[in-house]
Design an enzyme around this catalytic site. Structure first.
Site, PDB file in Angstrom:
ATOM      1  N   ASP A   1      -2.627  -8.226 -13.251  1.00  0.00           N
ATOM      2  CA  ASP A   1      -3.475  -7.704 -14.328  1.00  0.00           C
ATOM      3  C   ASP A   1      -4.143  -6.396 -13.947  1.00  0.00           C
ATOM      4  O   ASP A   1      -4.971  -5.876 -14.696  1.00  0.00           O
ATOM      5  CB  ASP A   1      -4.537  -8.738 -14.717  1.00  0.00           C
ATOM      6  CG  ASP A   1      -5.433  -9.146 -13.544  1.00  0.00           C
ATOM      7  OD1 ASP A   1      -5.225  -8.637 -12.412  1.00  0.00           O
ATOM      8  OD2 ASP A   1      -6.336  -9.977 -13.746  1.00  0.00           O
TER       9      ASP A   1
ATOM     10  N   CYS B   1      -3.001   2.700  13.605  1.00  0.00           N
ATOM     11  CA  CYS B   1      -2.265   2.705  12.336  1.00  0.00           C
ATOM     12  C   CYS B   1      -0.759   2.636  12.572  1.00  0.00           C
ATOM     13  O   CYS B   1      -0.030   2.008  11.795  1.00  0.00           O
ATOM     14  CB  CYS B   1      -2.618   3.951  11.528  1.00  0.00           C
ATOM     15  SG  CYS B   1      -4.356   4.047  11.045  1.00  0.00           S
TER      16      CYS B   1
END
Length: 219
Positions: free
Chosen positions: A139, A45
């Site tokens: 959206d 990570c």
């Protein structure tokens, strides 16, 4: 039920390295990549967050905001950022959410409901399934998800390629074939009749089989 393509990305309020974020308001009319990590100070990570910071201009160019999440407090994220810069040469230049109570990971179906309510005492392996990347449209619908094991670093060039496809096909009745890249031929979707396709693509198309109509990528 896991979050599906075209389902609404759940809204949330969270603390981040850039202050309080109410997710949908923060997104505004932009696209977003929300990508999660099981714990701070983990090796793979650490590399990912730095690479994402270096590639941020490419996401900006596509109108895509970046939002990271790691299941630890924001205070730990600040210390982790120094390590990320040491390893990759670039500290995160986008918000990194703290999810110390596991609420967002549960909201996005990355951890089970019975996982508890605190990151304290949990190892990266306990949170191993918090390795999902979501592409979310203006959206607020989920357009794409990719999940990775902790041992496999993400290919963010592939994420950009996929975003190029998703944004193109959101604007026009097209699809992209396997291994497609910017500039390659695209597919006229089956819902467009040949008659309509002739109006949209007067230069024509090639069809190796009747249901696969390939056309030059529009500008």
């Amino acid at each position: 039920m896991p979050l599906a393509i075209n389902s609404t990305a759940p809204d949330f309020m969270a603390q981040s390295t850039e202050g309080t974020i109410r997710f949908h308001d923060w997104m505004g009319d932009s696209w977003c990549v929300l990508f999660s990590h099981p714990k701070d100070f983990t090796p793979v990570c650490t590399t990912e967050l730095g690479v994402m910071a270096r590639m941020k201009p490419e996401f900006d160019r596509r109108g895509v905001k970046l939002l990271g999440l790691s299941i630890d407090p924001v205070e730990d994220h600040a210390r982790w950022s120094a390590d990320i810069k040491t390893v990759t040469g670039q500290a995160p230049n986008y918000p990194l959410i703290g999810d110390a109570n596991l609420k967002i990971a549960k909201l996005y179906d990355m951890l089970p409901a019975d996982a508890g309510d605190s990151a304290t005492g949990r190892t990266a392996m306990d949170n191993a399934t918090a390795r999902t990347l979501f592409v979310i449209g203006p959206d607020k619908k989920i357009k794409l998800t990719i999940s990775y094991p902790m041992t496999t670093g993400r290919d963010f060039n592939e994420v950009l390629r996929a975003i190029d496809s998703v944004q193109l096909t959101a604007r026009q009745p097209l699809a992209t074939p396997a291994n497609w890249e910017q500039g390659d031929d695209v597919v006229i979707v089956p819902s467009v009749s040949d008659e309509e396709a002739r109006k949209r693509f007067p230069e024509g198309w090639r069809a190796p089989v009747p249901y696969l109509r390939l056309v030059e990528m529009p500008n």
